[in-house]
Design a protein around this motif. Structure first.
Motif, PDB file in Angstrom:
ATOM      1  N   ARG A 174      87.695 -12.028 -11.065  1.00 20.09           N
ATOM      2  CA  ARG A 174      87.514 -11.344  -9.554  1.00 20.09           C
ATOM      3  C   ARG A 174      88.907 -10.970  -9.131  1.00 20.09           C
ATOM      4  O   ARG A 174      89.082  -9.937  -8.540  1.00 20.09           O
ATOM      5  CB  ARG A 174      86.772 -12.404  -8.607  1.00 20.09           C
ATOM      6  CG  ARG A 174      85.285 -12.690  -9.062  1.00 20.09           C
ATOM      7  CD  ARG A 174      84.540 -13.083  -7.867  1.00 20.09           C
ATOM      8  NE  ARG A 174      85.290 -14.291  -7.304  1.00 20.09           N
ATOM      9  CZ  ARG A 174      85.068 -15.623  -7.419  1.00 20.09           C
ATOM     10  NH1 ARG A 174      84.352 -15.959  -8.460  1.00 20.09           N
ATOM     11  NH2 ARG A 174      85.735 -16.506  -6.878  1.00 20.09           N
ATOM     12  N   GLU A 215      80.158  -5.946  -2.604  1.00 21.38           N
ATOM     13  CA  GLU A 215      78.717  -6.666  -2.473  1.00 21.38           C
ATOM     14  C   GLU A 215      78.668  -8.113  -2.518  1.00 21.38           C
ATOM     15  O   GLU A 215      77.805  -8.688  -1.775  1.00 21.38           O
ATOM     16  CB  GLU A 215      77.973  -5.922  -3.449  1.00 21.38           C
ATOM     17  CG  GLU A 215      77.612  -4.449  -3.377  1.00 21.38           C
ATOM     18  CD  GLU A 215      76.626  -4.161  -4.291  1.00 21.38           C
ATOM     19  OE1 GLU A 215      76.093  -3.040  -4.073  1.00 21.38           O
ATOM     20  OE2 GLU A 215      76.205  -4.733  -5.204  1.00 21.38           O
ATOM     21  N   ARG A 216      79.781  -8.702  -3.496  1.00 19.44           N
ATOM     22  CA  ARG A 216      79.726 -10.156  -3.500  1.00 19.44           C
ATOM     23  C   ARG A 216      80.132 -10.647  -2.158  1.00 19.44           C
ATOM     24  O   ARG A 216      79.771 -11.521  -1.775  1.00 19.44           O
ATOM     25  CB  ARG A 216      80.668 -10.577  -4.775  1.00 19.44           C
ATOM     26  CG  ARG A 216      80.595 -12.072  -5.015  1.00 19.44           C
ATOM     27  CD  ARG A 216      81.319 -12.337  -6.027  1.00 19.44           C
ATOM     28  NE  ARG A 216      81.205 -13.611  -6.434  1.00 19.44           N
ATOM     29  CZ  ARG A 216      81.918 -14.752  -5.825  1.00 19.44           C
ATOM     30  NH1 ARG A 216      82.687 -14.609  -4.989  1.00 19.44           N
ATOM     31  NH2 ARG A 216      81.534 -16.015  -6.440  1.00 19.44           N
ATOM     32  N   GLU A 217      81.144 -10.090  -1.420  1.00 18.74           N
ATOM     33  CA  GLU A 217      81.534 -10.581  -0.014  1.00 18.74           C
ATOM     34  C   GLU A 217      80.531 -10.222   0.960  1.00 18.74           C
ATOM     35  O   GLU A 217      80.314 -11.114   1.905  1.00 18.74           O
ATOM     36  CB  GLU A 217      82.910  -9.891   0.102  1.00 18.74           C
ATOM     37  CG  GLU A 217      83.465 -10.356   1.207  1.00 18.74           C
ATOM     38  CD  GLU A 217      84.831  -9.784   1.475  1.00 18.74           C
ATOM     39  OE1 GLU A 217      85.298  -9.516   2.727  1.00 18.74           O
ATOM     40  OE2 GLU A 217      85.659  -9.042   0.752  1.00 18.74           O
ATOM     41  N   VAL A 220      79.387 -12.944 -12.260  1.00 20.08           N
ATOM     42  CA  VAL A 220      80.804 -12.492 -11.884  1.00 20.08           C
ATOM     43  C   VAL A 220      81.527 -13.770 -10.969  1.00 20.08           C
ATOM     44  O   VAL A 220      82.189 -13.460  -9.999  1.00 20.08           O
ATOM     45  CB  VAL A 220      80.825 -11.149 -10.935  1.00 20.08           C
ATOM     46  CG1 VAL A 220      80.888  -9.968 -11.608  1.00 20.08           C
ATOM     47  CG2 VAL A 220      79.771 -11.335  -9.781  1.00 20.08           C
ATOM     48  N   ALA A 221      81.076 -14.803 -11.596  1.00 18.02           N
ATOM     49  CA  ALA A 221      81.665 -16.084 -10.693  1.00 18.02           C
ATOM     50  C   ALA A 221      82.983 -16.354 -11.291  1.00 18.02           C
ATOM     51  O   ALA A 221      83.571 -17.201 -10.614  1.00 18.02           O
ATOM     52  CB  ALA A 221      80.747 -17.309 -11.390  1.00 18.02           C
ATOM     53  N   GLY A 253      74.667 -12.677  -9.478  1.00 19.32           N
ATOM     54  CA  GLY A 253      76.179 -13.050  -8.952  1.00 19.32           C
ATOM     55  C   GLY A 253      76.713 -13.935  -9.816  1.00 19.32           C
ATOM     56  O   GLY A 253      78.079 -14.155  -9.998  1.00 19.32           O
ATOM     57  N   LEU A 290      75.021  -8.047  -8.196  1.00 14.57           N
ATOM     58  CA  LEU A 290      74.440  -8.585  -6.825  1.00 14.57           C
ATOM     59  C   LEU A 290      73.121  -8.059  -6.569  1.00 14.57           C
ATOM     60  O   LEU A 290      72.422  -8.962  -6.070  1.00 14.57           O
ATOM     61  CB  LEU A 290      75.372  -8.438  -5.804  1.00 14.57           C
ATOM     62  CG  LEU A 290      77.023  -9.151  -5.754  1.00 14.57           C
ATOM     63  CD1 LEU A 290      76.584 -10.598  -5.632  1.00 14.57           C
ATOM     64  CD2 LEU A 290      77.728  -9.093  -7.109  1.00 14.57           C
ATOM     65  N   LYS A 324      67.949  -6.489  -2.868  1.00 19.11           N
ATOM     66  CA  LYS A 324      68.027  -7.557  -3.545  1.00 19.11           C
ATOM     67  C   LYS A 324      66.687  -7.718  -4.414  1.00 19.11           C
ATOM     68  O   LYS A 324      65.590  -7.403  -3.967  1.00 19.11           O
ATOM     69  CB  LYS A 324      68.217  -8.887  -2.606  1.00 19.11           C
ATOM     70  CG  LYS A 324      69.612  -9.065  -1.906  1.00 19.11           C
ATOM     71  CD  LYS A 324      69.633 -10.215  -1.511  1.00 19.11           C
ATOM     72  CE  LYS A 324      70.962 -10.461  -0.614  1.00 19.11           C
ATOM     73  NZ  LYS A 324      71.120 -11.497   0.313  1.00 19.11           N
ATOM     74  N   VAL A 372      81.215  -4.019  -6.710  1.00 19.86           N
ATOM     75  CA  VAL A 372      80.734  -5.261  -7.201  1.00 19.86           C
ATOM     76  C   VAL A 372      81.328  -6.280  -6.180  1.00 19.86           C
ATOM     77  O   VAL A 372      80.606  -7.215  -5.648  1.00 19.86           O
ATOM     78  CB  VAL A 372      80.729  -5.713  -8.612  1.00 19.86           C
ATOM     79  CG1 VAL A 372      80.233  -7.184  -8.986  1.00 19.86           C
ATOM     80  CG2 VAL A 372      79.938  -4.556  -9.537  1.00 19.86           C
ATOM     81  N   LEU A 373      82.582  -6.247  -6.168  1.00 22.28           N
ATOM     82  CA  LEU A 373      83.176  -7.560  -5.290  1.00 22.28           C
ATOM     83  C   LEU A 373      82.863  -7.183  -4.013  1.00 22.28           C
ATOM     84  O   LEU A 373      83.080  -8.252  -3.043  1.00 22.28           O
ATOM     85  CB  LEU A 373      84.787  -7.660  -5.515  1.00 22.28           C
ATOM     86  CG  LEU A 373      85.172  -8.049  -7.245  1.00 22.28           C
ATOM     87  CD1 LEU A 373      86.489  -7.711  -7.177  1.00 22.28           C
ATOM     88  CD2 LEU A 373      84.464  -9.267  -7.369  1.00 22.28           C
ATOM     89  N   THR A 427      73.204  -3.011  -9.328  1.00 26.64           N
ATOM     90  CA  THR A 427      74.405  -3.851  -9.596  1.00 26.64           C
ATOM     91  C   THR A 427      73.951  -5.145  -9.865  1.00 26.64           C
ATOM     92  O   THR A 427      73.018  -5.657  -9.606  1.00 26.64           O
ATOM     93  CB  THR A 427      75.069  -3.651  -8.429  1.00 26.64           C
ATOM     94  OG1 THR A 427      74.693  -4.388  -7.287  1.00 26.64           O
ATOM     95  CG2 THR A 427      75.785  -2.471  -8.148  1.00 26.64           C
TER      96      THR A 427
END
Length: 375
Positions: free
Chosen positions: A267, A281-283, A261-262, A258, A253, A289, A278-279, A251
């Motif tokens: 978002r 994982e962003r959180e 998907v800024a 990242g 992230l 990694k 994805v969102l 993915t």
């Protein structure tokens, strides 16, 4: 007939195939094409690009032109980028995502007057074309510009060399492009590339590519450069390579992308493939990694080497590795558990039974030297 012989026959040739061979390019199979891996030697070519300007043939890449009604809206259903926010001649990096949020390809796209110009990776370009055609409405036209060659001029003296042939290119800044004329030949030039250095990518009609390559290499700053140095340059610059550092199981992230998907709007809309995963994982952070590694000693650790935990069990993999000519040490990219991803963490790598010591380090390994600005 052997599989190897069949593969040899099936390989395609670039518009500059004979040009490379005439200049001593050692040709190897890559992404379905015969491509030059080196001319003088990878180390010398790498350092030349860092100090002057190198010409790369990247015509194996897929050049696409998308056009039609509601193109921005439809494209945003396939990639997480803010397509609507890209101004005329502005360029953006993005990712073609699968339904599970995995990366099908990474790409660059630019807004032209007549649509979206997109450059995708050569090894998966036909898969990308099929995916786009399957998922975009019939009203959207996709033109595979396979009659165009693509050249990349990279290095701190690239603007000087290209500027003599094509006045006005120095006015471009990083991630912008424009249409130019060279002796009656139409060119699309963007100030971008995949080396971490300043430079340009030039889309040129395939039948004019040899004349342009000759003119560029007639400049004192410019030499032809092969795939080997392109790989070592992009590794130093923290630029992942699709099919090695990126794949459908990875993915954004996980891949330390990242920034792709800024966009706050994207978002909030969360209407791109795999958005929920994805969102999240962003959180919360991904389980694994992509990190950079400085490897002790002089021996490079290559793709496929195992990342070991304290008990000696395999917990990750090296996806790119080699000797960094600019730094004079071996470096690598690897996927590791999130708990091992902090800069300064000591890591062991197992390559064919030999254990190497490495340390997680900040990337890029070598600072980027892009010419930025507001355009």
């Amino acid at each position: 007939m052997s599989d190897e012989a069949e593969t040899e026959i099936e390989l395609q040739t670039l518009p500059l195939d004979a040009w490379h061979r005439a200049r001593g390019g050692r040709m190897v199979p890559f992404a379905g094409y015969h491509m030059p891996v080196q001319y003088e030697g990878i180390m010398a070519e790498h350092l030349w690009v860092r100090e002057s300007a190198g010409l790369f043939d990247v015509s194996h890449m897929g050049q696409l032109l998308l056009s039609g009604p509601d193109l921005d809206v439809e494209l945003e259903k396939l990639i997480p980028a803010d397509v609507k926010g890209v101004k005329l001649h502005g360029q953006k990096y993005s990712l073609l995502l699968a339904d599970n949020g995995g990366i099908l390809d990474d790409l660059m796209f630019t807004r032209w007057e007549d649509g979206i110009y997109m450059v995708v990776n050569g090894a998966v370009k036909y898969d990308d074309i099929a995916h786009l055609r399957d998922h975009l409405p019939d009203e959207i036209t996709l033109n595979h510009m396979d009659d165009q060659a693509l050249l990349a001029l990279q290095g701190p003296k690239a603007a000087d060399a290209l500027g003599r042939l094509v006045p006005g290119v120095a006015e471009l800044v990083f991630m912008t492009g424009g249409r130019f004329d060279w002796n009656g030949v139409p060119l699309w030039i963007s100030r971008s590339g995949y080396t971490g250095e300043d430079g340009f990518e030039i889309s040129v009609p395939g039948d004019k590519a040899e004349a342009l390559a000759d003119a560029l290499c007639a400049q004192p700053e410019v030499k032809p450069i092969g795939l080997g140095a392109r790989d070592s340059l992009r590794l130093e610059a923290d630029l992942p390579l699709y099919g090695h550092d990126l794949d459908p199981e990875t993915t954004p992230l996980m891949a330390a992308l990242g920034f792709a998907v800024a966009s706050k709007r994207r978002r909030e809309e969360a209407n791109f493939p795999g958005a929920e995963r994805v969102l999240l994982e962003r959180e919360q952070g991904p389980v694994v990694k992509r990190v950079g590694l400085l490897v002790e000693g002089r021996q490079p650790v290559r793709e496929g080497a195992a990342v070991l935990d304290a008990e000696g069990s395999e917990v990750g993999k090296v996806t790119s590795g080699g000797f960094a000519p600019t730094l004079g040490v071996p470096i690598a990219m690897a996927y590791v558990p999130a708990a091992m991803a902090e800069v300064g963490t000591k890591i062991q790598l197992n390559q064919r039974g030999k254990v190497h010591e490495a340390t997680v380090t900040a990337m890029p390994f070598v600072p980027h030297r892009y010419v930025r600005g507001s355009k």
